[in-house]
Design a protein around this motif. Structure first.
Motif, PDB file in Angstrom:
ATOM      1  N   THR A 137      12.289  -5.172  -1.341  1.00 47.29           N
ATOM      2  CA  THR A 137      13.314  -4.715  -0.418  1.00 47.29           C
ATOM      3  C   THR A 137      12.776  -4.219   0.965  1.00 47.29           C
ATOM      4  OG1 THR A 137      14.467  -3.623  -2.465  1.00 47.29           O
ATOM      5  CG2 THR A 137      15.094  -2.878  -0.330  1.00 47.29           C
ATOM      6  N   MET A 138      11.887  -3.798   1.061  1.00 46.27           N
ATOM      7  CA  MET A 138      11.404  -3.250   2.439  1.00 46.27           C
ATOM      8  C   MET A 138      10.869  -4.721   3.079  1.00 46.27           C
ATOM      9  SD  MET A 138      11.921  -0.319   2.946  1.00 46.27           S
ATOM     10  CE  MET A 138      11.162  -0.374   4.738  1.00 46.27           C
ATOM     11  N   ASP A 139      10.398  -5.801   2.443  1.00 45.08           N
ATOM     12  CA  ASP A 139       9.937  -7.101   3.146  1.00 45.08           C
ATOM     13  C   ASP A 139      11.180  -7.524   3.701  1.00 45.08           C
ATOM     14  OD1 ASP A 139       7.527  -7.757   3.232  1.00 45.08           O
ATOM     15  OD2 ASP A 139       7.500  -8.742   1.198  1.00 45.08           O
ATOM     16  N   TRP A 140      12.335  -7.717   2.986  1.00 47.39           N
ATOM     17  CA  TRP A 140      13.647  -8.145   3.328  1.00 47.39           C
ATOM     18  C   TRP A 140      14.242  -7.381   4.541  1.00 47.39           C
ATOM     19  CZ3 TRP A 140      14.352 -12.848   2.297  1.00 47.39           C
ATOM     20  CH2 TRP A 140      14.145 -13.387   1.174  1.00 47.39           C
ATOM     21  N   SER A 141      13.992  -6.037   4.573  1.00 47.38           N
ATOM     22  CA  SER A 141      14.348  -5.398   5.817  1.00 47.38           C
ATOM     23  C   SER A 141      13.704  -5.754   6.963  1.00 47.38           C
ATOM     24  CB  SER A 141      14.026  -4.066   5.484  1.00 47.38           C
ATOM     25  OG  SER A 141      13.066  -3.290   5.806  1.00 47.38           O
ATOM     26  N   ILE A 142      12.517  -6.010   7.052  1.00 51.06           N
ATOM     27  CA  ILE A 142      11.616  -6.565   8.273  1.00 51.06           C
ATOM     28  C   ILE A 142      12.185  -7.856   8.672  1.00 51.06           C
ATOM     29  CG2 ILE A 142       9.508  -6.934   9.217  1.00 51.06           C
ATOM     30  CD1 ILE A 142       8.395  -4.913   7.659  1.00 51.06           C
ATOM     31  N   ILE A 143      12.348  -8.807   7.489  1.00 52.33           N
ATOM     32  CA  ILE A 143      12.768 -10.161   8.012  1.00 52.33           C
ATOM     33  C   ILE A 143      14.022 -10.077   8.494  1.00 52.33           C
ATOM     34  CG2 ILE A 143      13.387 -12.417   6.755  1.00 52.33           C
ATOM     35  CD1 ILE A 143      11.036 -12.020   4.746  1.00 52.33           C
ATOM     36  N   PHE A 144      15.124  -9.511   7.922  1.00 50.93           N
ATOM     37  CA  PHE A 144      16.440  -9.532   8.564  1.00 50.93           C
ATOM     38  C   PHE A 144      16.656  -8.856   9.901  1.00 50.93           C
ATOM     39  CE2 PHE A 144      17.870 -10.938   4.247  1.00 50.93           C
ATOM     40  CZ  PHE A 144      19.101 -11.617   4.677  1.00 50.93           C
ATOM     41  N   LEU A 145      15.763  -7.786   9.973  1.00 47.66           N
ATOM     42  CA  LEU A 145      16.051  -7.074  11.365  1.00 47.66           C
ATOM     43  C   LEU A 145      15.257  -7.455  12.335  1.00 47.66           C
ATOM     44  CD1 LEU A 145      17.475  -5.065   9.529  1.00 47.66           C
ATOM     45  CD2 LEU A 145      16.503  -3.165  10.786  1.00 47.66           C
ATOM     46  N   THR A 146      14.258  -8.399  11.896  1.00 43.40           N
ATOM     47  CA  THR A 146      13.656  -9.333  13.152  1.00 43.40           C
ATOM     48  C   THR A 146      14.549 -10.329  13.259  1.00 43.40           C
ATOM     49  OG1 THR A 146      11.361  -8.757  12.060  1.00 43.40           O
ATOM     50  CG2 THR A 146      11.642 -10.726  13.391  1.00 43.40           C
ATOM     51  N   ARG A 147      15.285 -10.872  12.695  1.00 51.57           N
ATOM     52  CA  ARG A 147      16.287 -12.097  12.983  1.00 51.57           C
ATOM     53  C   ARG A 147      17.615 -11.386  13.629  1.00 51.57           C
ATOM     54  NH1 ARG A 147      15.506 -17.062   9.873  1.00 51.57           N
ATOM     55  NH2 ARG A 147      17.620 -17.441  10.525  1.00 51.57           N
ATOM     56  N   TYR A 148      18.003 -10.033  13.304  1.00 48.82           N
ATOM     57  CA  TYR A 148      19.078  -9.210  14.103  1.00 48.82           C
ATOM     58  C   TYR A 148      18.569  -8.289  14.807  1.00 48.82           C
ATOM     59  CZ  TYR A 148      21.917 -11.964  10.775  1.00 48.82           C
ATOM     60  OH  TYR A 148      22.484 -13.199  10.095  1.00 48.82           O
ATOM     61  N   PRO A 149      17.968  -8.486  15.934  1.00 47.98           N
ATOM     62  CA  PRO A 149      17.302  -7.487  16.914  1.00 47.98           C
ATOM     63  C   PRO A 149      18.457  -6.383  17.327  1.00 47.98           C
ATOM     64  CG  PRO A 149      17.443  -9.432  17.990  1.00 47.98           C
ATOM     65  CD  PRO A 149      17.586  -9.702  16.444  1.00 47.98           C
ATOM     66  N   ASP A 150      19.568  -6.710  17.303  1.00 49.19           N
ATOM     67  CA  ASP A 150      20.709  -5.838  17.681  1.00 49.19           C
ATOM     68  C   ASP A 150      20.981  -4.649  16.641  1.00 49.19           C
ATOM     69  OD1 ASP A 150      21.694  -7.882  16.137  1.00 49.19           O
ATOM     70  OD2 ASP A 150      23.763  -7.640  16.474  1.00 49.19           O
ATOM     71  N   VAL A 151      20.790  -5.025  15.455  1.00 49.12           N
ATOM     72  CA  VAL A 151      21.059  -4.238  14.441  1.00 49.12           C
ATOM     73  C   VAL A 151      19.477  -3.112  14.407  1.00 49.12           C
ATOM     74  CG1 VAL A 151      20.955  -4.009  11.865  1.00 49.12           C
ATOM     75  CG2 VAL A 151      22.290  -5.871  13.035  1.00 49.12           C
ATOM     76  N   GLN A 152      18.555  -3.789  14.429  1.00 45.44           N
ATOM     77  CA  GLN A 152      17.212  -3.221  14.524  1.00 45.44           C
ATOM     78  C   GLN A 152      17.526  -2.205  15.560  1.00 45.44           C
ATOM     79  OE1 GLN A 152      12.352  -3.716  14.693  1.00 45.44           O
ATOM     80  NE2 GLN A 152      13.676  -5.448  14.779  1.00 45.44           N
ATOM     81  N   ALA A 153      17.978  -2.459  16.806  1.00 43.93           N
ATOM     82  CA  ALA A 153      17.938  -1.266  18.039  1.00 43.93           C
ATOM     83  C   ALA A 153      18.873  -0.239  17.593  1.00 43.93           C
ATOM     84  CB  ALA A 153      18.484  -2.088  19.267  1.00 43.93           C
ATOM     85  N   LEU A 195       0.752  -1.255  -0.258  1.00 47.66           N
ATOM     86  CA  LEU A 195      -0.017  -0.192  -0.284  1.00 47.66           C
ATOM     87  C   LEU A 195       0.779   1.206   0.167  1.00 47.66           C
ATOM     88  CD1 LEU A 195      -2.398   1.700   0.484  1.00 47.66           C
ATOM     89  CD2 LEU A 195      -2.149   1.308   2.966  1.00 47.66           C
ATOM     90  N   THR A 196       1.836   1.506   0.906  1.00 50.20           N
ATOM     91  CA  THR A 196       2.947   2.456   1.058  1.00 50.20           C
ATOM     92  C   THR A 196       3.500   2.766  -0.239  1.00 50.20           C
ATOM     93  OG1 THR A 196       3.203   1.971   3.129  1.00 50.20           O
ATOM     94  CG2 THR A 196       4.497   3.513   2.363  1.00 50.20           C
ATOM     95  N   VAL A 197       4.063   1.629  -0.881  1.00 57.29           N
ATOM     96  CA  VAL A 197       4.778   1.857  -2.045  1.00 57.29           C
ATOM     97  C   VAL A 197       3.950   2.345  -3.225  1.00 57.29           C
ATOM     98  CG1 VAL A 197       6.533   0.655  -3.600  1.00 57.29           C
ATOM     99  CG2 VAL A 197       6.718   0.324  -1.275  1.00 57.29           C
ATOM    100  N   ILE A 245       6.801  -0.823  -8.018  1.00 58.04           N
ATOM    101  CA  ILE A 245       6.329  -1.312  -7.015  1.00 58.04           C
ATOM    102  C   ILE A 245       6.763  -2.634  -6.278  1.00 58.04           C
ATOM    103  CG2 ILE A 245       3.955  -2.358  -6.156  1.00 58.04           C
ATOM    104  CD1 ILE A 245       2.559  -0.421  -7.799  1.00 58.04           C
ATOM    105  N   ASP A 246       6.853  -3.280  -7.205  1.00 57.81           N
ATOM    106  CA  ASP A 246       7.386  -4.793  -7.003  1.00 57.81           C
ATOM    107  C   ASP A 246       8.913  -4.775  -6.256  1.00 57.81           C
ATOM    108  OD1 ASP A 246       6.461  -7.630  -6.896  1.00 57.81           O
ATOM    109  OD2 ASP A 246       7.306  -8.227  -8.758  1.00 57.81           O
ATOM    110  N   THR A 247       9.661  -4.280  -6.862  1.00 56.06           N
ATOM    111  CA  THR A 247      11.059  -4.311  -6.243  1.00 56.06           C
ATOM    112  C   THR A 247      11.173  -3.619  -5.003  1.00 56.06           C
ATOM    113  OG1 THR A 247      11.497  -2.216  -7.649  1.00 56.06           O
ATOM    114  CG2 THR A 247      12.286  -4.408  -8.680  1.00 56.06           C
ATOM    115  N   THR A 248      10.650  -2.450  -4.870  1.00 56.97           N
ATOM    116  CA  THR A 248      10.788  -1.675  -3.465  1.00 56.97           C
ATOM    117  C   THR A 248      10.029  -2.382  -2.550  1.00 56.97           C
ATOM    118  OG1 THR A 248      11.093   0.356  -4.782  1.00 56.97           O
ATOM    119  CG2 THR A 248      10.410   0.514  -2.425  1.00 56.97           C
ATOM    120  N   THR A 249       8.723  -2.833  -2.758  1.00 56.72           N
ATOM    121  CA  THR A 249       7.896  -3.536  -1.588  1.00 56.72           C
ATOM    122  C   THR A 249       8.958  -4.783  -1.150  1.00 56.72           C
ATOM    123  OG1 THR A 249       5.883  -3.342  -3.015  1.00 56.72           O
ATOM    124  CG2 THR A 249       5.909  -5.128  -1.265  1.00 56.72           C
TER     125      THR A 249
END
Length: 502
Positions: free
Chosen positions: A315-331, A181-183, A309-313
């Motif tokens: 990219t943001m998907d991968w950001s949430i997946i990786f930063l969920t798995r790496y909480p220290d990076v997210q913090a 929706l955002t993208v 739309i497809d590529t940016t969506t």
């Protein structure tokens, strides 16, 4: 009579023998590789090595490179395709010999989607292509470099996303529809000046169309690589035609709505800029008017909207997946944003130099999960060479961007997610690294790069400024394995828990 019968049978056997010999010769010829081309698997007659390939071509080609080297030839259907698997060879192909390999293969699916190759992404290198790319590039610069993109995101796209996430605070959510929706709102505003809400039927239609393209096409239809099979209608081709007509119908509707109310003194979006270029060409009776038909203009909008739309969506998907798995990076990301910007105002593009760690995380995400890992296929426009091997004119060439981004010669432990690899000793973002090429390179470099970079930066920093994402209790962490359908590396379905940062 008996003699005639014997002669008739003899003639029949001779004809059969000739046909068999011709078929055998044809099969042998079909797997013959022209002299001087890179080595590679020979494959089967007619189909080549199609049966050994999956949707994740970038991984298939990495495996084949272990046996045949960083440049090899593979037969895919009727076509010899040269695969380039390291940065040095990619640079030779796309930068040093950019014009030699600036062509595009003319495929069945490409012809259908581009209405006879009248678009930017799939059309061959030509004066018409250069004209449309120039117009679109100028429109992107006007939109992304000024305050239009920033204001639209701060006033519309980000507040809408924030409100939805706040309404789901503490809940398990599937982020992809919200990211889409955002993208979509960002790209739709740029292309045709429209905003959507999450429950808008047209937004849902666009989401379904993109999903349908991925399911039906994968990495193309059989007729793309064995052209003569196009004479046999298939359910996949019919479904693809149906979805494509639905998508183009929606874009044509936007285009003709703009054309009815066009004002040359008030250009607000991509369609307006294209219509103005068409107007000027008509008034000047310019030679390029045949390249500025309504079909050409709609195809340019179609490219920018769908690909953006497809590529940016994802990219943001991968950001949430990786930063969920790496909480220290997210913090650490959130801490840098709060230290530099605070919590009360949304990020600006001008904040980017002061947020080097955030920028490094974005770079690392684009490296480790390059969303178009195989880029769009190229075609040799002239007889040329790569790595000392002969590349005949019209040969298809595919560059494995994933291989360059995961090359141990250039990246230390490339499989490890480590944003610090983009940070200098003084804490600033490293200068541009030539071997970092998530948007490809050369004459056919991604047209939307100058829009995607600020768009992703503003979305990323706004998202992690206000929200934290964590795994769903009792469930496995989101998978890091993607699926590269329609060339885009799509993140798997996943859920997370969203919480507002206090």
């Amino acid at each position: 009579m008996l003699l005639e019968s014997i002669l008739s049978v003899s003639l029949t056997y001779k004809l059969i023998a000739v046909v068999v010999i011709l078929l055998v010769a044809l099969m042998i010829w079909s797997i013959h590789r022209p002299s001087g081309m890179p080595p590679g698997p020979r494959g089967f007659p007619i189909i080549g090595s199609m049966l050994s390939l999956t949707e994740n071509l970038y991984l298939d080609f990495l495996q084949l490179a272990k046996e045949y080297g960083d440049i090899f030839t593979i037969k895919i259907g009727s076509h010899h395709v040269v695969i380039v698997n390291n940065y040095e060879l990619i640079k030779e192909t796309l930068v040093k010999k950019s014009t030699d390999f600036a062509g595009r293969p003319q495929t069945f699916t490409g012809n259908m989607g581009s209405e006879g190759f009248k678009d930017i992404i799939l059309s061959d290198y030509s004066p018409s292509w250069k004209l449309h790319r120039k117009i679109a590039h100028q429109a992107i610069r006007n939109y992304a470099s000024g305050d239009k993109l920033e204001n639209m995101m701060r006033k519309d796209a980000i507040p809408l996303l924030t409100q939805i996430l706040e309404d789901n605070e503490g809940k398990v959510i599937a982020p992809r529809p919200l990211l889409f929706l955002t993208v979509n709102n960002i790209v739709a505003q740029f292309c045709f000046g429209q905003k959507y809400t999450l429950d808008d039927p047209e937004l849902k239609a666009f989401m379904d169309i993109i999903d349908d393209f991925a399911k039906i096409a994968g990495n193309g239809l059989v007729a793309d690589v064995i052209p003569w099979t196009a004479i046999f209608p298939t359910s996949a081709a019919r479904e693809m035609d149906k979805v494509n007509n639905k998508y183009l119908g929606m874009i044509y509707k936007k285009f003709y709505e703009h054309k009815q109310k066009f004002d040359q003194d008030n250009l607000n979006d991509l369609i307006d800029y294209l219509l103005d270029a068409q107007r000027q060409a008509k008034e000047e009776n310019a030679d390029n008017i045949s390249s500025l038909t309504d079909t050409h203009l709609v195809q340019t909008v179609s490219d920018m909207f769908g690909a953006g739309i497809d590529t940016t969506t994802h990219t943001m998907d991968w950001s949430i997946i990786f930063l969920t798995r790496y909480p220290d990076v997210q913090a650490k990301v959130a801490r840098e944003i709060h230290d530099v910007i605070g919590r009360d105002r949304l990020p600006l593009i001008s904040d980017r130099p002061n947020l080097p760690y955030c920028d490094a995380v974005i770079h690392e995400l684009m490296r480790i999960r390059t969303v178009v890992p195989m880029s769009v296929p190229h075609k040799a426009l002239v007889d040329s060479s790569i790595g000392g091997y002969v590349i005949p004119k019209d040969t298809w060439v595919m560059v494995n961007l994933w291989a360059a981004q995961m090359d141990e010669k250039h990246w230390d432990n490339p499989q490890v997610f480590r944003p610090e690899r983009f940070i200098d000793k003084d804490g600033s973002l490293k200068a541009k690294q030539d071997n970092f090429i998530p948007f490809s390179a050369g004459r056919r470099v991604c047209l939307g790069e100058s829009l995607a970079k600020p768009e992703i930066f503003l979305m990323f920093t706004s998202l992690y400024q206000s929200f934290a994402f964590s795994p769903v209790p009792g469930k496995e962490l989101p998978s890091l394995d993607g699926n590269a359908a329609t060339l885009v590396l799509r993140a798997p379905e996943y859920e997370v828990v969203v919480k507002k940062r206090i």
